[in-house]
Design a protein around this motif. Structure first.
Motif, PDB file in Angstrom:
ATOM      1  N   LEU A   1      25.604  71.712 -16.441  1.00  0.00           N
ATOM      2  CA  LEU A   1      24.510  70.849 -16.863  1.00  0.00           C
ATOM      3  C   LEU A   1      25.006  69.411 -16.884  1.00  0.00           C
TER       4      LEU A   1
ATOM      5  N   ALA B   1      23.395  76.521 -21.316  1.00  0.00           N
ATOM      6  CA  ALA B   1      23.048  77.351 -20.159  1.00  0.00           C
ATOM      7  C   ALA B   1      24.241  78.220 -19.800  1.00  0.00           C
TER       8      ALA B   1
ATOM      9  N   THR C   1      23.302  65.322 -17.788  1.00  0.00           N
ATOM     10  CA  THR C   1      22.115  64.713 -18.374  1.00  0.00           C
ATOM     11  C   THR C   1      22.067  63.205 -18.144  1.00  0.00           C
TER      12      THR C   1
ATOM     13  N   ILE D   1      17.688  66.428 -16.989  1.00  0.00           N
ATOM     14  CA  ILE D   1      18.833  67.330 -17.042  1.00  0.00           C
ATOM     15  C   ILE D   1      18.945  68.019 -15.686  1.00  0.00           C
TER      16      ILE D   1
ATOM     17  N   SER E   1      20.765  70.938 -13.406  1.00  0.00           N
ATOM     18  CA  SER E   1      21.425  72.226 -13.580  1.00  0.00           C
ATOM     19  C   SER E   1      21.795  72.795 -12.219  1.00  0.00           C
TER      20      SER E   1
ATOM     21  N   SER F   1      27.969  76.072 -19.907  1.00  0.00           N
ATOM     22  CA  SER F   1      27.848  74.620 -20.075  1.00  0.00           C
ATOM     23  C   SER F   1      26.983  74.284 -21.273  1.00  0.00           C
TER      24      SER F   1
ATOM     25  N   LYS G   1      25.492  70.578 -23.407  1.00  0.00           N
ATOM     26  CA  LYS G   1      25.394  69.128 -23.299  1.00  0.00           C
ATOM     27  C   LYS G   1      24.507  68.574 -24.413  1.00  0.00           C
TER      28      LYS G   1
ATOM     29  N   ILE H   1      17.912  77.924 -19.580  1.00  0.00           N
ATOM     30  CA  ILE H   1      18.359  76.697 -20.250  1.00  0.00           C
ATOM     31  C   ILE H   1      17.626  76.617 -21.576  1.00  0.00           C
TER      32      ILE H   1
END
Length: 311
Positions: free
Chosen positions: A22, A296, A24, A29, A31, A280, A282, A302
């Motif tokens: 991920l 995720a 941002t 975001i 992915s 991941s 974030k 997610i």
């Protein structure tokens, strides 16, 4: 003191395979997964709608993405060894700018990080090297750091751009001074393999984690280990600092996301959306005073969280 976060939304089946990375911006975001496409969702709307799909970005799937802090450049690396550089367009969409072709073989390039302005890309390799390319010079390699580490599993760049840190399969953690091109610290590691490294926003601390199921905090200036954070029951794959550096977010094989208070040196929140691996995690941009984060992993979804208190 504990903190409470509520699940605000989950994008089920965001990808057909495990989601590995991920990245941002203030409003998006990105992915990536074992499938060929990269997904871009908007984060400034409650239902986090799909904004763009980068079709066939990586034929064999994508394992890492990165976005520059000025949010103008993104990078992605696939299981085939190819690295693609993306540029932000005026309409908020991403367009492919270039591909770094440097004789990379499948699996040779692993973790990646971009400089603040997106001009430079640093990446770890299977044999422990750190390579640096200039994205404005047709992807020319400008620097190569040699370490005594094996497979480079993680990398990060300090906010001021002075230091590059890498974590390795054999437990090695190295900090290089980018101004001199020389090794600044070879840190004593209690976490091996080292699957995640992350500089704090001010660059004073480096967090490192991996298969030991704990997070080690190092003082960057001295190289001393100053704290150990324990609580995960599985390998730790991802670390991310909050904007202020007050909190550290971690995600692990045990399916748990944990928020750590750096001042208290303790976990202040634990969330489990799935029992499957979180590859991941974030932090998201603040909404008012409320912090939020996304997770995720192996459940192919997610999940988004927001702090329950504040306004």
């Amino acid at each position: 003191m504990s903190k409470q976060y509520l699940t605000t939304h989950t994008i089920d089946h965001a990808h057909p395979t495990d989601i590995f990375s991920l990245s941002t911006t203030a409003s998006q975001i990105l992915s990536s997964s074992g499938s060929s496409s990269i997904q871009v969702h908007s984060t400034n709307q409650p239902d986090f709608p799909l904004f763009q799909t980068l079709d066939n970005a990586h034929k064999l799937g994508c394992h890492h993405t990165a976005i520059s802090r000025n949010e103008q450049v993104a990078a992605s690396v696939g299981f085939g060894g190819e690295i693609k550089i993306w540029a932000a367009q005026d309409d908020g969409r991403w367009g492919e700018r270039t591909e770094i072709v440097d004789g990379n073989k499948a699996g040779e390039i692993w973790a990646i990080v971009l400089s603040e302005d997106g001009q430079y890309l640093a990446a770890t390799s299977f044999d422990g090297r750190i390579n640096v390319w200039d994205n404005l010079a047709n992807g020319a390699k400008i620097r190569e750091f040699e370490t005594k580490g094996s497979f480079g599993m993680s990398i990060d760049l300090s906010v001021d751009g002075r230091f590059t840190a890498s974590g390795h399969e054999n437990g090695g953690i190295y900090i290089f001074n980018n101004d001199t091109g020389r090794l600044f610290h070879s840190l004593p590691s209690l976490v091996r393999p080292v699957r995640a490294v992350a500089f704090s926003p001010r660059g004073t601390l480096l967090a490192a984690a991996g298969d030991s199921r704990m997070i080690a905090l190092y003082d960057v200036s001295s190289g001393d280990q100053v704290a150990t954070l324990t609580g995960h029951r599985g390998w730790i794959f991802s670390l991310d600092w909050s904007d202020t550096g007050e909190y550290l977010l971690s995600g692990a094989f045990d399916g748990k996301a944990k928020v750590w208070s750096i001042e208290q040196r303790t976990c202040v929140a634990t969330h489990t959306e799935t029992e499957k691996t979180l590859w991941s995690v974030k932090w998201l941009p603040k909404v008012g005073k409320n912090e939020g984060f996304a997770t995720a992993g192996a459940n192919r979804s997610i999940s988004f969280y927001r702090e329950a208190a504040g306004g």
